[in-house]
Design a protein around this motif. Structure first.
Motif, short mmCIF file in Angstrom:
data_model
loop_
_atom_site.label_atom_id
_atom_site.label_comp_id
_atom_site.label_asym_id
_atom_site.label_seq_id
_atom_site.Cartn_x
_atom_site.Cartn_y
_atom_site.Cartn_z
N ASP B 46 0.88 -1.26 -0.02
CA ASP B 46 -0.07 -0.01 0.05
C ASP B 46 0.90 1.23 0.02
O ASP B 46 0.51 2.46 -0.57
CB ASP B 46 -0.92 0.04 1.10
CG ASP B 46 -2.01 -1.14 1.25
OD1 ASP B 46 -2.14 -1.64 0.11
OD2 ASP B 46 -2.65 -1.38 2.09
N LEU B 47 1.97 1.21 0.70
CA LEU B 47 2.80 2.25 0.67
C LEU B 47 3.38 2.72 -0.49
O LEU B 47 3.55 4.17 -0.88
CB LEU B 47 4.16 1.95 1.59
CG LEU B 47 5.23 3.12 1.68
CD1 LEU B 47 4.97 4.39 2.38
CD2 LEU B 47 6.37 2.35 2.54
N GLU B 48 3.72 1.97 -1.40
CA GLU B 48 4.19 2.18 -2.82
C GLU B 48 3.22 2.33 -3.88
O GLU B 48 3.79 2.61 -5.09
CB GLU B 48 5.26 1.43 -2.99
CG GLU B 48 6.43 1.54 -2.01
CD GLU B 48 7.43 2.47 -2.35
OE1 GLU B 48 7.04 3.73 -2.72
OE2 GLU B 48 8.64 2.61 -1.53
N ARG B 51 2.61 5.61 -6.02
CA ARG B 51 3.49 6.22 -6.39
C ARG B 51 3.86 5.27 -7.98
O ARG B 51 4.35 5.77 -8.91
CB ARG B 51 4.63 6.26 -5.55
CG ARG B 51 6.06 7.13 -6.07
CD ARG B 51 6.89 7.42 -4.91
NE ARG B 51 7.48 6.19 -4.42
CZ ARG B 51 8.62 5.81 -4.92
NH1 ARG B 51 9.29 6.33 -5.75
NH2 ARG B 51 9.22 4.51 -4.57
#
Lengths: 376, 376
Positions: B46-48, B51
């Motif tokens: 989810d963090l990346e 992006r």
């Protein structure tokens, strides 16, 4: 462990920190490390061998080319690195090898074909590496102090700048992410630290936690500084995040900042020896949820607190343990980040990150940089 | 390649250049890349994920957490990354996987246990990566020009300094390796390049080609500058070595310098499309031997020319091909270093390194920095 099982690693130690940790020798290209019955042996090319003899913290340094010659005299026509390794292992009567999880499959398969039994150790490869000694903590603190000093310098144009038409002007020009990164990374380099991929983001860029940021920095918007350089003397990292707002912040962003600070405090209060990191992680999540912060996918984008609370740090910037939903148990001597954040497209993003040592009774916070959101 | 064989990599692209080359996405932590029937798919945390959707040069970006949910609904109780990958591969009916040589053995073994057939591709993983496009060559030249400018600045204290008692004094202080490294690395950083492990060595330190150098720089002794930074914008490296002598060099060192220059010219004359690099390597070795330079072990230390002539360069500072005794064949579009050196404990060490593009008929030398040994 079987009594005659040897440890084997083949890697360059500039990129493989397990190799650096075990050998104390820094080299760019892959070299061979074997630990046989407690004795550490390196096998290196002619290029590195004398330097390794002087610098490596091992018992013996062997010559790759000499063992290639041995392999040749044993009947291998065109001996390569693995033939030399095989000659050494046969000489020492080693048949079983313990390798790290990230050991290359091509080499593992070839060694298996040669008759060696390969056992793979799950990460972390060194149980001791995740528990930092006082000396290691001192090196991390050194890196952190330089980082804090660099952030202070990087803030100068924002602090001294004036707001005009939504941007920050300093010395007649708009302050940019690139300019701040340059100030910080150059200052770090002057103190022997390499700041790669330093994050200086503002406004909507802050909603992607790993967006490095670019262009003019927005006034009246969130600004994130996330700086995590590595000392090229000690090779230890630091990691710190601070969030700012140039101007007078609206009430909802001030509250968000305050809640992230509080979430960070809640997590730290739940961290101590022999407890799961997931307890600290849950403390933050529960608090954010209770305060009404939504976390999850909305309109095709992630919102809220969508990363873990923290990670171990040392010779790698991200290493075991994780402070997250995972089952990792925290132990006294671990160094971890505590870094809650909230990200909402349209509003911006805020993150605060401190570096702490886990102790028997709680945490020792290594980070000293103040937490002040608004820059007038 | 079997028609239904998919390519698989799991790595962070800041350290794994194959991953960066294929995805165009820069991320510190390991992520999943699969190429199924020509279509490139990323699977990320989810963090990346957002992006990656904006930046990665792939066809689809999938959510790791969503495929973990799928694995859960397929019956896996506590699904991890590999279970999510398995769910994706099953969905796409993939059973055979092609992985790079350095793919982690732990993951490979676990995938084999899950019933996948793993084929390992020997290095280089991308046949195209070692052949540089004009755009890649432009990026390498950019890095090289900044490096040459930084070396020029680093030379100032040596050029302007005065010799006193065997050392070089500038602005009242002895010039040191650390000082020169600081000038060079800081200048590089200001231009967006990271100079790690820059070598500024003098006197006996020069006899270890990878000794980074430390302390006051000797006058009347050999000095080696070997600088190989990476642009953190383009991610391409440069690499150049120059050797100097502050004062009037003795005849034998002047001859050694001249012979290394000549050896370098001889090698370049032997480099061209479809020829083995070993021919260039042998040209230098034969010439040095004919001139009476001993290479090998003497009194327990390596002497002479004991490293290869050169190496490929691009997203890695050392990549295929090698210009050495190896069988690597050079092709038009490869970018390689040509870097003969001679090292004799008691005398010092000299190395010259240029960066060239292999062409159909010879080489195109990218390096412009002059070769002048003595600094008066």
């Amino acid at each position: 462990m079987a009594s005659d099982e040897a440890t084997l690693m083949i890697a360059g130690s500039e990129t493989d920190s397990d190799m650096l940790y075990d050998t104390g020798f820094l080299a760019p290209d892959p070299f061979i490390y074997v630990k046989i019955r407690g004795r550490k042996i390196l096998m290196l090319s002619d290029l590195e061998i004398d330097r390794a003899k002087a610098q490596a913290k091992v018992h013996t340094v062997q010559s790759l080319s000499q063992y290639m010659e041995k392999a040749k005299s044993n009947g291998t026509r065109n001996p390569g690195t693995l033939d030399a390794l095989e000659a050494l292992l046969k000489e020492r009567k080693v048949k079983k090898l313990l390798v790290p999880a990230h050991f290359g499959v091509a080499t593992a398969d070839r060694l298996r074909k040669k008759g060696f039994r390969i056992r793979v150790k799950p990460d972390p490869f060194h149980d001791s590496r995740i528990l930092k000694t006082e000396d290691e903590i001192k090196k991390i603190i050194q890196s952190l102090r330089h980082t804090e000093a660099a952030i202070k310098k990087g803030l100068v144009p924002i602090r001294e700048g004036k707001i005009r038409k939504g941007y920050i002007y300093h010395q007649g020009r708009r302050v940019t992410s690139e300019q701040i990164k340059n100030i910080i990374n150059t200052d770090l380099m002057q103190n022997g630290l390499i700041g790669a991929h330093t994050i200086i983001s503002s406004g909507e860029q802050c909603c992607e936690p790993h967006d490095e940021g670019h262009g003019p920095i927005r006034a009246n918007a969130t600004i994130i500084f996330d700086v995590f350089p590595r000392s090229h003397k000690t090779m230890y990292y630091a990691d710190i995040t601070r969030s700012f707002f140039k101007g007078v912040a609206p009430a909802h962003l001030k509250k968000m900042y305050k809640d992230i600070r509080h979430g960070q405090d809640l997590a730290m209060a739940e961290i101590r020896h022999n407890r799961k990191g997931s307890i600290a992680d849950k403390a933050i999540r529960d608090f954010f949820e209770a305060e009404g912060y939504f976390t999850g996918l909305r309109d095709g984008r992630m919102h809220g607190f969508f990363h873990g609370t923290g990670h171990g740090l040392g010779l790698d910037v991200h290493e075991a343990p994780r402070v997250s939903r995972s089952d990792d148990v925290l132990r006294a001597g671990m160094v971890v980040t505590v870094e809650p954040g909230l990200y909402y497209p349209g509003l911006g993003g805020i993150r605060l990150e401190d570096l702490v040592v886990v102790t028997r009774t709680g945490v020792r916070n290594l980070t000293k940089f103040p937490k002040v959101f608004e820059i007038p």
